[in-house]
Design an enzyme around this catalytic site. Structure first.
Site, PDB file in Angstrom:
ATOM      1  N   ASN A  11       0.438  54.695  51.163  1.00 16.49           N
ATOM      2  CA  ASN A  11      -0.906  55.198  51.430  1.00 16.49           C
ATOM      3  C   ASN A  11      -1.855  54.001  51.414  1.00 16.49           C
ATOM      4  O   ASN A  11      -2.128  53.447  50.367  1.00 16.49           O
ATOM      5  CB  ASN A  11      -1.286  56.218  50.341  1.00 16.49           C
ATOM      6  CG  ASN A  11      -2.725  56.677  50.443  1.00 16.49           C
ATOM      7  OD1 ASN A  11      -3.398  56.426  51.445  1.00 16.49           O
ATOM      8  ND2 ASN A  11      -3.204  57.348  49.411  1.00 16.49           N
ATOM      9  N   TRP A  12      -2.332  53.636  52.589  1.00 10.42           N
ATOM     10  CA  TRP A  12      -3.205  52.457  52.675  1.00 10.42           C
ATOM     11  C   TRP A  12      -4.617  52.726  52.179  1.00 10.42           C
ATOM     12  O   TRP A  12      -5.409  51.806  52.040  1.00 10.42           O
ATOM     13  CB  TRP A  12      -3.267  51.948  54.121  1.00 10.42           C
ATOM     14  CG  TRP A  12      -2.058  51.204  54.582  1.00 10.42           C
ATOM     15  CD1 TRP A  12      -0.959  50.883  53.841  1.00 10.42           C
ATOM     16  CD2 TRP A  12      -1.834  50.651  55.898  1.00 10.42           C
ATOM     17  NE1 TRP A  12      -0.065  50.169  54.605  1.00 10.42           N
ATOM     18  CE2 TRP A  12      -0.584  50.013  55.872  1.00 10.42           C
ATOM     19  CE3 TRP A  12      -2.567  50.644  57.069  1.00 10.42           C
ATOM     20  CZ2 TRP A  12      -0.055  49.373  56.991  1.00 10.42           C
ATOM     21  CZ3 TRP A  12      -2.047  50.017  58.185  1.00 10.42           C
ATOM     22  CH2 TRP A  12      -0.798  49.380  58.141  1.00 10.42           C
ATOM     23  N   LYS A  13      -4.959  53.992  51.988  1.00  8.20           N
ATOM     24  CA  LYS A  13      -6.327  54.349  51.577  1.00  8.20           C
ATOM     25  C   LYS A  13      -7.325  53.738  52.578  1.00  8.20           C
ATOM     26  O   LYS A  13      -7.040  53.728  53.767  1.00  8.20           O
ATOM     27  CB  LYS A  13      -6.561  53.920  50.128  1.00  8.20           C
ATOM     28  CG  LYS A  13      -5.429  54.427  49.204  1.00  8.20           C
ATOM     29  CD  LYS A  13      -5.674  54.264  47.751  1.00  8.20           C
ATOM     30  CE  LYS A  13      -4.495  54.820  46.965  1.00  8.20           C
ATOM     31  NZ  LYS A  13      -4.710  54.825  45.542  1.00  8.20           N
ATOM     32  N   HIS A  97      -4.939  64.315  47.953  1.00 10.33           N
ATOM     33  CA  HIS A  97      -4.855  63.120  47.112  1.00 10.33           C
ATOM     34  C   HIS A  97      -5.941  63.184  46.034  1.00 10.33           C
ATOM     35  O   HIS A  97      -7.042  63.681  46.283  1.00 10.33           O
ATOM     36  CB  HIS A  97      -5.026  61.861  47.974  1.00 10.33           C
ATOM     37  CG  HIS A  97      -4.706  60.614  47.217  1.00 10.33           C
ATOM     38  ND1 HIS A  97      -5.594  60.016  46.358  1.00 10.33           N
ATOM     39  CD2 HIS A  97      -3.564  59.869  47.163  1.00 10.33           C
ATOM     40  CE1 HIS A  97      -5.020  58.950  45.813  1.00 10.33           C
ATOM     41  NE2 HIS A  97      -3.789  58.837  46.286  1.00 10.33           N
ATOM     42  N   GLU A  99      -7.936  61.075  44.932  1.00  8.28           N
ATOM     43  CA  GLU A  99      -9.216  60.465  45.301  1.00  8.28           C
ATOM     44  C   GLU A  99     -10.043  61.413  46.164  1.00  8.28           C
ATOM     45  O   GLU A  99     -11.274  61.391  46.122  1.00  8.28           O
ATOM     46  CB  GLU A  99      -8.963  59.120  46.019  1.00  8.28           C
ATOM     47  CG  GLU A  99      -8.524  58.050  45.019  1.00  8.28           C
ATOM     48  CD  GLU A  99      -7.601  56.997  45.576  1.00  8.28           C
ATOM     49  OE1 GLU A  99      -7.505  56.848  46.806  1.00  8.28           O
ATOM     50  OE2 GLU A  99      -6.946  56.311  44.764  1.00  8.28           O
ATOM     51  N   GLU A 171       1.243  62.294  41.347  1.00  7.88           N
ATOM     52  CA  GLU A 171       0.559  61.037  41.074  1.00  7.88           C
ATOM     53  C   GLU A 171      -0.369  61.213  39.876  1.00  7.88           C
ATOM     54  O   GLU A 171      -1.488  61.734  40.030  1.00  7.88           O
ATOM     55  CB  GLU A 171      -0.274  60.610  42.292  1.00  7.88           C
ATOM     56  CG  GLU A 171       0.541  60.369  43.536  1.00  7.88           C
ATOM     57  CD  GLU A 171      -0.199  59.456  44.520  1.00  7.88           C
ATOM     58  OE1 GLU A 171       0.371  58.443  44.900  1.00  7.88           O
ATOM     59  OE2 GLU A 171      -1.352  59.769  44.868  1.00  7.88           O
ATOM     60  N   GLY A 177      -3.600  52.759  40.706  1.00  8.47           N
ATOM     61  CA  GLY A 177      -4.399  51.535  40.841  1.00  8.47           C
ATOM     62  C   GLY A 177      -4.723  50.864  39.524  1.00  8.47           C
ATOM     63  O   GLY A 177      -5.546  49.960  39.467  1.00  8.47           O
ATOM     64  N   SER A 217       0.922  53.026  40.666  1.00 11.32           N
ATOM     65  CA  SER A 217       1.329  51.671  40.274  1.00 11.32           C
ATOM     66  C   SER A 217       2.823  51.393  40.484  1.00 11.32           C
ATOM     67  O   SER A 217       3.445  50.677  39.692  1.00 11.32           O
ATOM     68  CB  SER A 217       0.922  51.384  38.823  1.00 11.32           C
ATOM     69  OG  SER A 217      -0.494  51.413  38.706  1.00 11.32           O
ATOM     70  N   GLY A 238       0.414  52.863  46.801  1.00  8.72           N
ATOM     71  CA  GLY A 238      -0.861  52.358  47.289  1.00  8.72           C
ATOM     72  C   GLY A 238      -0.808  50.845  47.427  1.00  8.72           C
ATOM     73  O   GLY A 238      -0.359  50.309  48.442  1.00  8.72           O
ATOM     74  N   GLY A 239      -1.230  50.149  46.386  1.00  6.98           N
ATOM     75  CA  GLY A 239      -1.366  48.693  46.406  1.00  6.98           C
ATOM     76  C   GLY A 239      -0.155  47.946  46.961  1.00  6.98           C
ATOM     77  O   GLY A 239      -0.301  47.057  47.808  1.00  6.98           O
TER      78      GLY A 239
HETATM   79  P1  13P Z   1      -1.262  52.579  43.588  1.00  9.45           P
HETATM   80  O1  13P Z   1       0.171  52.402  44.000  1.00  9.45           O
HETATM   81  O2  13P Z   1      -2.167  51.501  44.093  1.00  9.45           O
HETATM   82  O3  13P Z   1      -1.393  52.854  42.118  1.00  9.45           O
HETATM   83  O4  13P Z   1      -1.788  53.917  44.339  1.00  9.45           O
HETATM   84  C1  13P Z   1      -1.033  55.066  44.252  1.00  9.45           C
HETATM   85  C2  13P Z   1      -1.605  56.070  45.173  1.00  9.45           C
HETATM   86  O5  13P Z   1      -2.661  56.615  44.942  1.00  9.45           O
HETATM   87  C3  13P Z   1      -0.862  56.366  46.412  1.00  9.45           C
HETATM   88  O6  13P Z   1      -1.350  57.504  47.036  1.00  9.45           O
END
Ligand code: 13P
Length: 254
Positions: A11-13, A97, A99, A171, A177, A217, A238-239
């Protein structure tokens, strides 16, 4: 023993515009795997560039959207609908998600509406759930899972799509993050609980076919131990999905 079908999803956000997306996929070199699928959810504006580059390079990567509106058209400024996504060739969507729930006021009700709408339009949905740090500390993680999945697990369209066009990502919000990854034991415990909720709703044989992804993470340093857990069928990352090197390293651990 469950037969696992692994999904590595990134997920690149709100990262990587169209040219960065093109550069990213140009740098990716991966071989397909029989037991695993790779998928990336870029921002809307980077979907076409991602699709084109993946197609040109014949990469075994699915491209999905991070969100969609539940209506197909109308006065919803700033939103994107299913038919628009389908017009450019998108068949995958991420819904709910944390967020989106946290910053854009998505609720279990809107998540349900989006999920039903997406499934009715033929999308494959990855639905996200997860508890906050306060909820974990107060021992209510299982209750939060039950609450966030209640509407989904009592809807007939969602129930019949589970394991086929509807899969789930767990998640924990406190692990997103933050560098604070859930331990494999913590993750497995919640995944097993989610699986038990699925068993109650759709029965064991079907519940076994639902992919339960862990997110929060995930890195090449912890992914293998998470994947070794019986109820973890992959990662939503994500990251570590943002750089081709760490992303390919994750794929190579499967
Ligand atoms: P991180 O891997 O950066 O913690 O993000 C996880 C995430 O929210 C994927 O949707």
């Amino acid at each position: 023993m469950r037969q696992k079908s692994i999904l590595l999803a990134g997920n690149w956000k709100m990262n990587h515009g169209p040219s960065a997306a093109e550069g990213y996929f140009s740098a990716i070199e991966i071989a397909p795997k029989a037991n695993a699928q790779m998928r990336i959810y870029p921002p809307f504006l980077s979907l076409s560039a991602s699709l084109n580059t993946v197609e040109q390079k014949k990469l075994p990567i699915q491209i999905g959207a991070q969100n969609l509106h539940f209506e197909k058209t109308g006065a919803f400024t700033g939103e994107v609908s299913g038919p628009m996504l389908q017009e450019i060739g998108i068949t995958q969507v991420l819904i709910g998600h944390s967020e989106r729930r946290q910053y854009f006021a998505e609720t279990d009700e809107t998540v349900l509406k989006k999920t039903i709408s997406a499934l009715n339009q033929g999308f494959e949905v990855l639905l996200c759930v997860g508890e906050t740090l306060e909820e974990r500390k107060s021992g209510t993680t299982n209750l939060v899972m039950e609450t966030q999945l209640k509407l989904i697990l009592s809807d007939e369209i969602c129930k019949s799509a589970l394991g086929l066009k509807l899969h789930i990502a767990y998640e924990p919000v406190w692990a997103i993050g933050t560098g604070l990854v859930a331990t494999p034991e913590q993750a497995e415990e919640t995944h097993a609980y989610i699986r038990s909720l699925l068993v109650n709703s759709i029965g064991a044989p079907k519940a076994d076919t639902v992919r339960l992804l862990y997110g929060g993470s995930v890195t090449p340093a912890n992914f293998k131990d998470l994947l070794a857990c019986p109820n973890i069928d992959g990662g939503l990352v994500g990251g570590a999905s943002l750089k081709p090197e760490s992303w390919m390293a994750l794929w190579n651990l499967i």
